[in-house]
Design a protein around this motif. Sequence first.
Motif, PDB file in Angstrom:
ATOM      1  N   THR A  80      36.319  -8.337 -46.387  1.00 58.34           N
ATOM      2  CA  THR A  80      35.332  -8.558 -45.333  1.00 58.34           C
ATOM      3  C   THR A  80      34.990  -7.212 -44.701  1.00 58.34           C
ATOM      4  N   ASN A  81      33.785  -7.097 -44.144  1.00 55.90           N
ATOM      5  CA  ASN A  81      33.409  -5.813 -43.547  1.00 55.90           C
ATOM      6  C   ASN A  81      34.081  -5.578 -42.203  1.00 55.90           C
ATOM      7  N   SER A  82      34.952  -6.502 -41.809  1.00 54.76           N
ATOM      8  CA  SER A  82      35.739  -6.301 -40.583  1.00 54.76           C
ATOM      9  C   SER A  82      36.963  -5.436 -40.842  1.00 54.76           C
ATOM     10  N   ILE A  83      37.108  -4.904 -42.057  1.00 52.15           N
ATOM     11  CA  ILE A  83      38.288  -4.111 -42.387  1.00 52.15           C
ATOM     12  C   ILE A  83      38.411  -2.887 -41.488  1.00 52.15           C
ATOM     13  N   TRP A  84      37.294  -2.395 -40.956  1.00 50.74           N
ATOM     14  CA  TRP A  84      37.383  -1.214 -40.105  1.00 50.74           C
ATOM     15  C   TRP A  84      37.430  -1.572 -38.624  1.00 50.74           C
ATOM     16  N   GLN A  85      37.667  -2.858 -38.318  1.00 45.89           N
ATOM     17  CA  GLN A  85      37.893  -3.264 -36.943  1.00 45.89           C
ATOM     18  C   GLN A  85      39.377  -3.146 -36.597  1.00 45.89           C
ATOM     19  N   SER A  86      39.691  -3.360 -35.316  1.00 47.26           N
ATOM     20  CA  SER A  86      40.999  -2.976 -34.767  1.00 47.26           C
ATOM     21  C   SER A  86      42.186  -3.505 -35.551  1.00 47.26           C
ATOM     22  N   PHE A  87      42.310  -4.833 -35.709  1.00 48.96           N
ATOM     23  CA  PHE A  87      43.530  -5.389 -36.281  1.00 48.96           C
ATOM     24  C   PHE A  87      43.663  -5.039 -37.758  1.00 48.96           C
ATOM     25  N   GLN A  88      42.532  -5.020 -38.489  1.00 49.15           N
ATOM     26  CA  GLN A  88      42.583  -4.626 -39.895  1.00 49.15           C
ATOM     27  C   GLN A  88      42.909  -3.130 -40.026  1.00 49.15           C
ATOM     28  N   ARG A  89      42.304  -2.357 -39.132  1.00 51.53           N
ATOM     29  CA  ARG A  89      42.443  -0.904 -39.237  1.00 51.53           C
ATOM     30  C   ARG A  89      43.885  -0.455 -39.016  1.00 51.53           C
ATOM     31  N   ARG A  90      44.659  -1.241 -38.277  1.00 47.08           N
ATOM     32  CA  ARG A  90      46.059  -0.866 -38.075  1.00 47.08           C
ATOM     33  C   ARG A  90      46.820  -0.816 -39.397  1.00 47.08           C
ATOM     34  N   VAL A  91      46.447  -1.694 -40.326  1.00 50.09           N
ATOM     35  CA  VAL A  91      47.093  -1.680 -41.640  1.00 50.09           C
ATOM     36  C   VAL A  91      46.762  -0.375 -42.358  1.00 50.09           C
TER      37      VAL A  91
ATOM     38  N   LEU B  25      54.176 -16.236 -43.649  1.00 49.84           N
ATOM     39  CA  LEU B  25      53.458 -15.021 -44.049  1.00 49.84           C
ATOM     40  C   LEU B  25      53.719 -13.898 -43.052  1.00 49.84           C
ATOM     41  N   ARG B  26      53.641 -14.217 -41.766  1.00 46.13           N
ATOM     42  CA  ARG B  26      53.782 -13.178 -40.746  1.00 46.13           C
ATOM     43  C   ARG B  26      55.221 -12.717 -40.587  1.00 46.13           C
ATOM     44  N   GLU B  27      56.170 -13.623 -40.820  1.00 49.68           N
ATOM     45  CA  GLU B  27      57.574 -13.211 -40.787  1.00 49.68           C
ATOM     46  C   GLU B  27      57.914 -12.324 -41.990  1.00 49.68           C
ATOM     47  N   THR B  28      57.251 -12.577 -43.108  1.00 49.97           N
ATOM     48  CA  THR B  28      57.524 -11.820 -44.330  1.00 49.97           C
ATOM     49  C   THR B  28      56.892 -10.438 -44.285  1.00 49.97           C
ATOM     50  N   TYR B  29      55.753 -10.319 -43.608  1.00 47.91           N
ATOM     51  CA  TYR B  29      55.034  -9.044 -43.527  1.00 47.91           C
ATOM     52  C   TYR B  29      54.868  -8.639 -42.061  1.00 47.91           C
ATOM     53  N   PRO B  30      55.930  -8.227 -41.376  1.00 54.64           N
ATOM     54  CA  PRO B  30      55.826  -7.883 -39.955  1.00 54.64           C
ATOM     55  C   PRO B  30      54.934  -6.670 -39.693  1.00 54.64           C
ATOM     56  N   GLU B  31      54.679  -5.851 -40.730  1.00 58.02           N
ATOM     57  CA  GLU B  31      53.840  -4.666 -40.534  1.00 58.02           C
ATOM     58  C   GLU B  31      52.366  -5.031 -40.373  1.00 58.02           C
ATOM     59  N   VAL B  32      51.963  -6.219 -40.829  1.00 64.74           N
ATOM     60  CA  VAL B  32      50.560  -6.631 -40.754  1.00 64.74           C
ATOM     61  C   VAL B  32      50.337  -7.359 -39.426  1.00 64.74           C
TER      62      VAL B  32
ATOM     63  N   PRO C 258      40.899 -13.749 -50.853  1.00 70.05           N
ATOM     64  CA  PRO C 258      40.214 -14.764 -50.042  1.00 70.05           C
ATOM     65  C   PRO C 258      39.746 -14.211 -48.693  1.00 70.05           C
ATOM     66  N   PHE C 259      38.539 -14.604 -48.288  1.00 69.72           N
ATOM     67  CA  PHE C 259      37.970 -14.157 -47.013  1.00 69.72           C
ATOM     68  C   PHE C 259      38.314 -15.193 -45.936  1.00 69.72           C
ATOM     69  N   ILE C 260      39.526 -15.118 -45.397  1.00 67.04           N
ATOM     70  CA  ILE C 260      39.933 -16.011 -44.315  1.00 67.04           C
ATOM     71  C   ILE C 260      40.294 -15.151 -43.117  1.00 67.04           C
ATOM     72  N   GLY C 261      39.568 -15.325 -42.007  1.00 69.46           N
ATOM     73  CA  GLY C 261      39.834 -14.554 -40.805  1.00 69.46           C
ATOM     74  C   GLY C 261      41.200 -14.872 -40.223  1.00 69.46           C
ATOM     75  N   GLY C 262      41.803 -13.898 -39.531  1.00 66.40           N
ATOM     76  CA  GLY C 262      43.131 -14.083 -38.970  1.00 66.40           C
ATOM     77  C   GLY C 262      43.238 -15.295 -38.065  1.00 66.40           C
ATOM     78  N   TRP C 263      42.183 -15.557 -37.288  1.00 68.51           N
ATOM     79  CA  TRP C 263      42.233 -16.683 -36.350  1.00 68.51           C
ATOM     80  C   TRP C 263      42.080 -18.023 -37.059  1.00 68.51           C
TER      81      TRP C 263
ATOM     82  N   ASP D 113      42.966 -10.251 -40.968  1.00 63.86           N
ATOM     83  CA  ASP D 113      42.443 -11.188 -41.958  1.00 63.86           C
ATOM     84  C   ASP D 113      43.407 -11.282 -43.146  1.00 63.86           C
ATOM     85  N   LEU D 114      43.296 -12.389 -43.894  1.00 61.04           N
ATOM     86  CA  LEU D 114      44.208 -12.623 -45.020  1.00 61.04           C
ATOM     87  C   LEU D 114      44.119 -11.518 -46.063  1.00 61.04           C
ATOM     88  N   VAL D 115      42.931 -10.957 -46.277  1.00 60.07           N
ATOM     89  CA  VAL D 115      42.779  -9.924 -47.310  1.00 60.07           C
ATOM     90  C   VAL D 115      43.674  -8.718 -47.065  1.00 60.07           C
TER      91      VAL D 115
END
Length: 682
Positions: free
Chosen positions: A178-189, A140-147, A121-126, A152-154
């Motif tokens: 989403t093409n935002s995968i190479w932006q800051s928050f996605q890129r950390r993953v 979700l965020r407690e279960t995956y602290p590394e993200v 699903p294409f759902i932005g983090g905000w 984004d949800l993807v």
Amino acid sequence: ENFLGIELKPWAREIADLVLWVGYLSAQLRLLGKGRQVPEPVLRKLDNIQCRDAVLVWGRAVPVPDEHGQPMTRWDGVSMKPDPLTGAQIPDERRRVAVQRFIGAKPAAWPEADYVIGNPPFIGGWKLRQALGDGYAEALRETYPEVPESADLVMYWWHKAAGLARTGKLQRFGFITTNSIWQSFQRRVIDHHMQAEPPLHLDFAIPDHPWTDSESAAAVRIAMTAGSAGAGEGALWRVVEETATGDTPLITFQQQTGLIHSNLRIGANVASVVELRANSGVCSPGVKLHGAGFIVTPEEAARLGLGTVPGLEQHILDYRNGRDLTATSRGVKVIDLFGLTAVQVRERFPAVYQHVLEKVKPERDANNRDTYRLNWWIFGEPRREFRPVMVGLPRYIATVETAKHRIFQFLEATIRPDNMLVAFASADAFHLGVLSSRIHVVWALAAGARLGVGNDPRYTKSRCFDPFPFPDPPPALRARIADYADLLDAHRKRQQAAHPALTLTGMYNVLAAIREGCALDAKEQDIHQWALTSILRELHDAIDQAVAEAYGWPADLDDEGILERVVALNRERVAEERAGRVRWLRPALQAPTEAAPEQHGLGLAAGVEEEAAGPAVKQAWPKGVRERVAAVRAVVTASMTVGEIAACFKGAKRADVEVIVESLASVGVLLVSADADPRYSP
């Protein structure tokens, strides 16, 4: 039987199951040839697709009680209704859903497989809280602290698949995201898995590709990535041409092979740069209203008392958004009541109070965030930390966050910038010249993102400005760059004043056509004459030459050469700053206590290197959450890691500190870098 799947929606699961069987029958017909018997039964239920959540499972979901012990509800985040006074669409607070807390949440297990592919699903983090509810988002965020919280949800799918691939449980995985995968928050993953042991590498990537969302029929931009375990190179495909042919555009690709970085580039590792202390505190997005009722026409402003009620001129100001700057200005104003209580507004400006009460408060009442709902007369994001650095400036620099052309210009200090403008708290034309130079524009195009149907470049503060090393030229060269920049800004404003139909977009469209040697049509020839584009080009060329000289670099570097040198200079400046030498952009503002004199106007100053162990005297770690938040805000006075912040307190757990700093970063109170060990600054 070997094609497995997970799908949350029952109807989509049934369709997927049917498509698998139809595909199998089609293949059998091709293999068996004409006249051969089709396998029986013709329709068969495979049950290969499991109907469940793919990233999260939980024991039970319980309602969250309010202060009266009744089940709490929230606006469903979707339903709208017309405002009875204005007719504008506002949230329909009657459409509500239950607020739940998820007990026993843990990662969802995936069936054993060799390969994983998906289009999550294409759902932005905000948007996560609005779309899925506070309870699900928190679980979700407690279960995956590394993200990261703003991812984004993807990226939860990407994170799970990458972990399985690195540990040998998958041979390879591939996702449409989403093409935002190479932006800051996605890129950390991606960075997390590429830098882990064992590591992950990208076998294949397309960073930006057109896509039609089948549910909304909206044209969006997507990325495609495939990864597998170990170090290695991959194939990078870039879209260089798109030809519309109905619903399926004809795509032309340019292909490269090499090490694909986390920002989906081969070559200079633009993603590796780190924010510089020298640039801290002088750049911010504009204000975010969270209420269209704040915007008024000049006539409405006059009826509210502008020009007749003393003091109101400080609270009804000119307002500009992206289209106002790149196209034709609306000439609107905005009601800015920051610094006043609701009672003060009602007593001093009663007409304004009634206006905001009727046209802003109904929209804010449906907002789930307490600060927005309770402080309804103030902008949702008033940029309180940025306001002090603007005090005393007669003008400041601005650029439109998402625009076809990367243009920087001066705005008068009396203009409030919209959230889609990026503001730079500097009246110095030298800074305007560097930002307008080809070196910075090439950097911004590579480091930033792209957005929208037009795939326009996006100027991301944390990636484009914070790590960018400004040159430190001698005074004479600095003055020459400033002179050229002032001439450029004045030229554009003068020609637009003389020709009201002339827009910056039109001006730079023609400039681009001239640089490419394209013939101008009749309309473009008119724009060429109105804008005096040859003079515009001459001024830009002079700035480019002077800024290259300021860096000591050849003026004819190609784009990759510029990126390699900016990345290398960023590394040098980071080492300098760790040694205590900071080239402040506005030293009197950023480092008023440092005794070293400014040099060349850039503010080269010697600071005291912070010890990794933290201060000699540690503060006691407060017990209450509010007190802890206040304490963390107070100690973060420079760029610091979570470990350095935690070291300031006696008895503080790193995990507790990390939750607070990430929360402060998510609402813009702290700025965060995108390196492996993020640094936070005020």
